[in-house]
Design a protein around this motif. Structure first.
Motif, PDB file in Angstrom:
ATOM      1  N   HIS A 237       0.815  -1.224   0.000  1.00 34.64           N
ATOM      2  CA  HIS A 237       0.000   0.000   0.000  1.00 34.64           C
ATOM      3  C   HIS A 237       0.845   1.268   0.000  1.00 34.64           C
ATOM      4  CE1 HIS A 237      -3.408  -2.582   0.916  1.00 34.64           C
ATOM      5  NE2 HIS A 237      -2.676  -3.127   1.862  1.00 34.64           N
TER       6      HIS A 237
ATOM      7  N   TYR B 144      -5.826   6.221  -0.290  1.00 37.02           N
ATOM      8  CA  TYR B 144      -7.110   5.538  -0.221  1.00 37.02           C
ATOM      9  C   TYR B 144      -8.178   6.487   0.319  1.00 37.02           C
ATOM     10  CZ  TYR B 144      -4.444   1.293  -0.950  1.00 37.02           C
ATOM     11  OH  TYR B 144      -3.621   0.332  -1.487  1.00 37.02           O
TER      12      TYR B 144
ATOM     13  N   ILE C  46      -9.445  -1.795  -2.739  1.00 37.71           N
ATOM     14  CA  ILE C  46      -8.364  -2.293  -1.896  1.00 37.71           C
ATOM     15  C   ILE C  46      -8.616  -3.766  -1.614  1.00 37.71           C
ATOM     16  CG2 ILE C  46      -9.514  -1.658   0.265  1.00 37.71           C
ATOM     17  CD1 ILE C  46      -6.677  -0.904   1.334  1.00 37.71           C
ATOM     18  N   ASN C  47      -7.564  -4.516  -1.438  1.00 36.79           N
ATOM     19  CA  ASN C  47      -7.669  -5.929  -1.095  1.00 36.79           C
ATOM     20  C   ASN C  47      -7.170  -6.085   0.338  1.00 36.79           C
ATOM     21  OD1 ASN C  47      -7.976  -8.660  -1.143  1.00 36.79           O
ATOM     22  ND2 ASN C  47      -6.326  -9.062  -2.607  1.00 36.79           N
TER      23      ASN C  47
ATOM     24  N   ASN D 260      -2.203  -8.930   5.506  1.00 32.44           N
ATOM     25  CA  ASN D 260      -2.622  -7.988   4.462  1.00 32.44           C
ATOM     26  C   ASN D 260      -1.465  -7.387   3.680  1.00 32.44           C
ATOM     27  OD1 ASN D 260      -5.508  -7.899   4.707  1.00 32.44           O
ATOM     28  ND2 ASN D 260      -5.249  -6.794   6.623  1.00 32.44           N
TER      29      ASN D 260
ATOM     30  N   GLN E  37      -2.870  -6.031  -4.955  1.00 35.34           N
ATOM     31  CA  GLN E  37      -3.829  -4.936  -4.935  1.00 35.34           C
ATOM     32  C   GLN E  37      -4.357  -4.619  -6.332  1.00 35.34           C
ATOM     33  OE1 GLN E  37      -4.989  -3.552  -2.016  1.00 35.34           O
ATOM     34  NE2 GLN E  37      -3.801  -5.261  -1.207  1.00 35.34           N
TER      35      GLN E  37
ATOM     36  N   GLU F 217      -3.981   1.033  -9.048  1.00 30.80           N
ATOM     37  CA  GLU F 217      -4.199   2.284  -8.334  1.00 30.80           C
ATOM     38  C   GLU F 217      -5.153   3.168  -9.141  1.00 30.80           C
ATOM     39  OE1 GLU F 217      -1.596   5.603  -5.935  1.00 30.80           O
ATOM     40  OE2 GLU F 217      -0.584   4.165  -7.207  1.00 30.80           O
TER      41      GLU F 217
END
Length: 146
Positions: free
Chosen positions: A61, A66, A89-90, A134, A139, A142
């Protein structure tokens, strides 16, 4: 938030509490990687909020921004706000279809206490991004949104 001593306490009314949170959110929080504010300054009930998290270092990330939506119903702060990622987002606690942060899978929402704030939620989400389960998840590209 309660004030008082000797066993007496005063419960801060919802709108006063939200005004305190708004003031804090507008001043900036910590290192500036988490922020929040109201969606509509004319909303006298102060229900709809936008949050921003800049992804933590040394994670998938890192450097990503976000956007989230927080909705404080009339029961806030007795009950937590609903939280939904606008940016894709994952994460294990976020629905892949809707971006909703699932309360049963996210500790601060599952174990909500009146003293918790939107700042606490955003800070915990940022920490969750860096958690081992996580931090390496693939992901979405973007700039994609729910």
């Amino acid at each position: 938030m309660t004030l008082g001593s000797g066993g007496s306490s005063v419960v801060v009314p919802r709108n006063f509490r939200l005004l305190e949170e708004l003031e804090r959110g507008e001043k900036g929080i910590g290192d500036g990687t988490v922020s929040y504010g109201m969606d509509d300054g004319d909303d006298i009930y102060m229900r709809s909020w936008t949050g921003t998290i800049i992804g933590p270092h040394n994670s998938v990330h890192e450097g990503r921004i976000y956007q989230l939506k927080l909705f404080c119903d009339k029961d806030y702060p007795e009950k937590p706000p609903s939280v939904r990622f606008h940016s894709r987002i994952n994460m294990t606690c976020v629905s892949h279809e809707t971006g909703v942060v699932e309360p049963k899978k996210f500790g601060i929402l599952a174990n909500w206490q009146r003293e918790y704030t939107m700042e606490d939620i955003l800070t915990q989400l940022k920490k969750e991004m860096a958690a081992p389960h996580n931090r390496k998840l693939v992901q979405p590209p973007e700039g994609t949104y729910f």
